[in-house]
Design a protein around this motif. Structure first.
Motif, PDB file in Angstrom:
ATOM      1  N   ARG A 119       7.866  14.878  -1.384  1.00 45.84           N
ATOM      2  CA  ARG A 119       6.406  14.726  -1.336  1.00 45.84           C
ATOM      3  C   ARG A 119       6.030  13.278  -1.074  1.00 45.84           C
ATOM      4  N   SER A 120       6.767  12.346  -1.659  1.00 46.85           N
ATOM      5  CA  SER A 120       6.512  10.933  -1.412  1.00 46.85           C
ATOM      6  C   SER A 120       6.756  10.587   0.052  1.00 46.85           C
ATOM      7  N   ASN A 152       0.821  -1.211   0.000  1.00 43.71           N
ATOM      8  CA  ASN A 152       0.000   0.000   0.000  1.00 43.71           C
ATOM      9  C   ASN A 152       0.853   1.258   0.000  1.00 43.71           C
ATOM     10  N   LEU A 153       1.998   1.198   0.668  1.00 51.85           N
ATOM     11  CA  LEU A 153       2.864   2.374   0.710  1.00 51.85           C
ATOM     12  C   LEU A 153       3.439   2.697  -0.658  1.00 51.85           C
ATOM     13  N   PHE A 154       3.747   1.673  -1.454  1.00 52.45           N
ATOM     14  CA  PHE A 154       4.285   1.939  -2.787  1.00 52.45           C
ATOM     15  C   PHE A 154       3.293   2.735  -3.640  1.00 52.45           C
ATOM     16  N   LYS A 155       1.999   2.606  -3.357  1.00 52.32           N
ATOM     17  CA  LYS A 155       0.986   3.346  -4.108  1.00 52.32           C
ATOM     18  C   LYS A 155       1.026   4.838  -3.788  1.00 52.32           C
ATOM     19  N   TYR A 214      13.625   4.527   1.105  1.00 53.39           N
ATOM     20  CA  TYR A 214      12.893   5.078   2.240  1.00 53.39           C
ATOM     21  C   TYR A 214      12.976   4.095   3.401  1.00 53.39           C
ATOM     22  N   LEU A 215      13.268   4.598   4.595  1.00 58.62           N
ATOM     23  CA  LEU A 215      13.332   3.779   5.799  1.00 58.62           C
ATOM     24  C   LEU A 215      12.158   4.153   6.691  1.00 58.62           C
ATOM     25  N   LEU A 216      11.325   3.163   7.018  1.00 61.76           N
ATOM     26  CA  LEU A 216      10.113   3.388   7.797  1.00 61.76           C
ATOM     27  C   LEU A 216      10.255   2.798   9.196  1.00 61.76           C
ATOM     28  N   ASP A 217      10.085   3.658  10.201  1.00 61.54           N
ATOM     29  CA  ASP A 217       9.959   3.214  11.587  1.00 61.54           C
ATOM     30  C   ASP A 217       8.509   3.439  11.968  1.00 61.54           C
ATOM     31  N   GLN A 218       7.643   2.403  11.802  1.00 60.97           N
ATOM     32  CA  GLN A 218       6.202   2.592  11.912  1.00 60.97           C
ATOM     33  C   GLN A 218       5.687   2.677  13.328  1.00 60.97           C
ATOM     34  N   GLY A 219       6.418   2.177  14.307  1.00 59.03           N
ATOM     35  CA  GLY A 219       5.922   2.188  15.674  1.00 59.03           C
ATOM     36  C   GLY A 219       4.785   1.188  15.853  1.00 59.03           C
ATOM     37  N   ALA A 230       4.596   6.815  13.231  1.00 61.40           N
ATOM     38  CA  ALA A 230       5.460   6.460  12.098  1.00 61.40           C
ATOM     39  C   ALA A 230       6.334   7.635  11.668  1.00 61.40           C
ATOM     40  N   ARG A 231       7.588   7.331  11.410  1.00 63.40           N
ATOM     41  CA  ARG A 231       8.528   8.325  10.899  1.00 63.40           C
ATOM     42  C   ARG A 231       9.242   7.733   9.687  1.00 63.40           C
ATOM     43  N   VAL A 232       9.372   8.540   8.660  1.00 64.65           N
ATOM     44  CA  VAL A 232       9.986   8.092   7.412  1.00 64.65           C
ATOM     45  C   VAL A 232      11.219   8.943   7.139  1.00 64.65           C
ATOM     46  N   SER A 233      12.333   8.287   6.941  1.00 64.57           N
ATOM     47  CA  SER A 233      13.556   8.957   6.497  1.00 64.57           C
ATOM     48  C   SER A 233      13.928   8.394   5.136  1.00 64.57           C
TER      49      SER A 233
END
Length: 602
Positions: free
Chosen positions: A154-155, A134-137, A190-195, A171-174
Motif C-alpha cells: 500500500r505504501s 513528502n514521500l515519507f509522509k 523503496y527505489l524511485l525512478d521519478q522521470g 514515476a515508478r516505484v519498486s
C-alpha cells in the motif's frame, strides 16, 4: 479370411480398453486438522489452502486426497505467514491412510514475527530532498512494528500516486525487503525512478456541439502551465459528469519537450438535452408507486434545468414544475424554484396542498451542506373526523390554511471505507417557521433533528443506528397546530410493528390527533448473506406527544423483527417481519406485521 481379420480387430480394440483396478480407487479425506496456529484464525489458514476440508455433515461426500496438492498447500500457508512478517515459518503435515480414508494433521511452527527496523527511499536519478520528505509522509509502515506485506504494498502504491499527482506521471516505484533471520528484523527499501517533472500544456476542448466551452473550462481542476496531476484529472472528470450534460468524458494526453509538457485534449460526448425518467415500485403501505420525470437540460443555453415530475402511490399524488440554476452567485450555490400540487393521506384524513418554494443550496464543504428557502403553501385538510375538529379547534375540515415563511437545513455527512465495509454518519437540523408578518394565516415554529450512523461490527456485519426528534409550537394568535402539520409515527420507515402513522395521541373515539413532539430511534444489525443479499435484525422505538415532551420508557412504543434485503438490477427488494411490544410486556407474536417493498422510494 475377411471374417478372421474382423475378429482380430475386435480383440485388439477390447484389449486396448483399460480395466478398472481396485487398488486405484481414490483415497478420501476423513479428517484434517491444523495445529500450532495462533497468529491467525484457523479459517484464514484453511482459506489459503486448495485442499478441501471434509464437511462435518456425515452424509456429505468426502474430498479426494491429493498429496501433491497438499504439499503445495504447505507453501501457501508459509506464504500467508510471510505476508505478515513471519519469515521463519515452517508448515508440514503427516497423513495416515486406513481403508481408503486419510487422516491428516497439519503442524505449523510459526516462529517469531519480524520487526521493521529501517525504512529508506532511494532515487534512481538525482536526489530530491524536498520530494523525499513528502514521500515519507505517504508511507504507512512505521519502524518498530511487525512487518506486513499489505502496508508495504500500500505504501508503494501511495508513493506512485503522490508522484503522479505532483508532476511525475512517469514515476515508478519498486521495493525490496531485506530480512535478518538471526535478529528477526526487516529493512524496507523503496527505489524511485521519478522521470521528468511534467507540466500541463495546451488544453483543447472537443466534442461539444451544443454546450459552450465557457461552461466546460471552469470545471477543470487544472490549467495550462500547472503541474500535471492525475488526481486533478479525476476530479475534473467527476465535475463534468455532475453537470449531467455529457455521456462520456475523456482526457487524451500527449507529450512534448522530452515529456516535460503534456498537452491535454478534453473530449466530451454530449448527452441528450431532453431526458425522461420513469420508475415503478410496490410497498405494503403505499401499494403501487409510479414516477415520471421529464428534464430539459441546458435550458436557455446555460447551466439550467427545467423539470416536470409526477408521482403517484396509494398514500400520495404529486405534480410539480421545477427550475434549477447552477452556480448561483458562486460555484458552491444552486438556486431552484418549484411549484406543485399535492394530495396526501395523513392518518384518518387527506390533505390537499398547493405549494411554491424558492431555495438556495450551498455545498460549504465536502461533508457540510445547507439550504435556505422561502415557502408559500395553501393547505386544505379534507375528511377530518368531527371529533378531531372539536379537539384541535383549528383543524376545521374544508378550511384553507395559508403558510408563508422560511425554512433552512444544515447537513453534516461523512462516509468512508474500512476494510471494504462502509461506515459513516449523517446529522441534520431542519428549521421551519410561518408567520403573519409574511402574510400567513398560521403561525408556528418547527424543528427536526436527525442523526444516523453505521459502523462495521464483527464477522463482516454492520451496526446501524438512528435517532430523530421533532417539535412544532404555535405562536402569535395560533392556538393549536392543525392536524396536517402535526407529527405521527409508525410504519416501515418509522417504528416497524405498527401500521402507517398509527402511533400518536387519540381522542375518546380512537381518532388519531397527532402531536407536537416526536421521538424515534432504531438499532439494526446488518449481516451479509451471499452475493447481493443481506439479513437485518432490528429494534425500533418511538412515541408522539400531544402538547409537551414527556418521554418515558414505559409509555413508548417498540417493535422488533427481522428483514431480508436483496439488490436487483431493477432496484432493491426488501421484506421485514416485525412484532410490536411495550416496555415490560411479553411479546405477542400473533400481532406481527409484514412490510414488503420493491423498487426505489421516490
Amino acid at each position: 479370411m475377411l471374417r478372421n481379420i474382423g475378429y482380430l480387430l475386435i480383440i485388439v480394440i477390447f484389449a486396448a480398453i483399460p480395466l478398472p483396478v481396485c487398488g486405484d480407487e481414490p483415497v478420501l479425506i476423513q479428517r484434517m486438522e491444523i495445529m500450532g496456529v495462533s497468529a491467525f484464525k484457523i479459517p484464514a489458514a484453511r482459506n489459503a489452502m486448495l485442499t478441501k476440508f471434509p464437511s462435518p455433515i456425515p452424509w456429505k461426500k468426502r474430498p479426494d486426497f491429493n498429496e501433491s496438492l497438499l504439499r503445495n498447500d504447505m507453501k501457501r500457508i508459509g506464504n500467508l505467514y510471510k505476508s505478515k512478517g513471519y519469515f521463519s515459518v515452517q508448515a508440514d503435515y503427516s497423513a495416515s491412510i486406513k481403508e481408503g480414508r486419510a487422516y491428516i494433521t497439519i503442524t505449523v511452527n510459526e516462529g517469531s514475527p519480524f520487526t521493521t527496523e529501517n525504512i529508506a527511499i532511494e532515487f534512481a536519478a538525482e536526489e530530491n530532498a524536498a520530494l523525499r520528505e513528502n514521500l515519507f509522509k505517504e508511507i504507512v509502515i512505521t519502524t518498530g512494528t511487525h512487518f506486513s506485506v499489505e502496508p508495504y504494498e500500500r505504501s508503494k502504491a501511495r508513493l506512485e500516486a503522490y508522484c503522479a499527482n505532483h508532476g511525475y506521471s512517469r514515476a515508478r516505484v519498486s521495493g525490496r525487503v531485506i530480512a535478518d533471520l538471526l535478529r528477526h528484523t526487516a529493512d524496507v527499501r523503496y527505489l524511485l525512478d521519478q522521470g521528468p517533472l511534467q507540466y500541463i500544456g495546451n488544453i483543447n476542448i472537443a466534442g461539444n456541439n451544443v454546450v459552450s466551452e465557457r461552461f466546460i473550462r471552469p470545471e477543470l481542476a487544472f490549467s495550462e502551465g500547472s503541474l500535471f496531476s492525475r488526481a486533478r484529472l479525476g476530479e475534473s472528470r467527476r465535475a463534468l459528469y455532475s453537470l449531467g450534460l455529457f455521456r462520456s468524458v475523456r482526457f487524451v494526453q500527449s507529450e512534448e519537450n522530452d515529456g516535460a509538457i503534456i498537452p491535454v485534449d478534453v473530449v466530451v460526448e454530449e448527452a441528450d438535452k431532453r431526458q425522461v425518467r420513469m420508475g415503478a415500485g410496490y410497498g405494503t403501505e403505499d401499494n403501487l408507486r409510479l414516477f415520471t420525470e421529464w428534464n430539459r437540460l441546458y435550458f436557455l443555453d446555460g447551466l439550467r434545468t427545467l423539470k416536470i415530475a409526477v408521482q403517484y402511490s396509494g398514500i400520495m399524488a404529486d405534480a410539480s414544475v421545477s427550475f434549477l440554476q447552477r452556480y448561483f452567485i458562486s460555484r458552491r450555490n444552486t438556486l431552484s424554484a418549484t411549484l406543485g400540487v399535492n394530495r396526501q393521506k395523513v392518518a384518518d384524513y387527506t390533505n390537499e396542498r398547493i405549494a411554491a418554494q424558492a431555495r438556495t443550496q450551498s455545498q460549504l464543504r465536502p461533508d457540510l451542506s445547507a439550504f435556505a428557502s422561502y415557502i408559500l403553501e395553501i393547505n386544505r385538510p379534507a375528511g377530518v373526523p368531527p371529533a378531531v375538529i372539536e379537539a384541535l379547534k383549528e383543524s376545521d375540515g374544508g378550511k384553507f390554511y395559508v403558510i408563508s415563511g422560511f425554512a433552512a437545513q444544515t447537513t453534516f455527512a461523512t462516509a468512508r471505507e474500512n476494510e471494504n465495509v462502509p461506515s459513516g454518519m449523517t446529522h441534520s437540523l431542519y428549521m421551519e417557521t410561518s408567520s403573519y408578518l409574511f402574510g400567513a394565516g398560521l403561525d408556528y415554529i418547527k424543528g427536526i433533528l436527525e442523526s444516523r450512523a453505521w459502523e462495521p461490527a464483527f464477522w463482516g456485519t454492520t451496526l446501524a443506528a438512528r435517532v430523530k426528534f421533532g417539535l412544532i409550537e404555535p405562536s402569535h394568535l395560533t392556538r393549536e397546530i392543525p392536524v396536517f402539520k402535526r407529527f405521527f409515527a409508525g410504519g416501515s420507515y418509522s417504528v416497524r410493528g405498527y401500521g402507517y402513522q398509527e402511533i400518536g395521541p387519540r381522542d375518546e373515539q380512537g381518532n388519531l390527533l397527532g402531536g407536537r413532539y416526536l421521538l424515534e430511534a432504531g438499532l439494526e444489525l446488518r449481516l451479509p448473506l451471499f452475493h447481493n443479499a443481506g439479513l437485518a435484525l432490528f429494534v425500533d422505538m418511538g412515541d408522539v406527544y400531544l402538547s409537551r415532551f414527556d418521554f418515558g420508557f414505559a409509555r413508548a412504543r417498540y417493535g422488533t423483527g427481522v428483514g431480508i434485503r436483496y439488490a436487483t438490477p431493477l432496484g432493491p427488494l426488501g421484506a421485514d417481519v416485525a412484532v410490536p411490544f411495550e416496555y415490560g410486556v411479553p411479546l405477542e407474536l400473533k400481532n406481527y406485521k409484514i412490510y414488503v417493498t420493491i423498487g426505489h422510494v421516490y
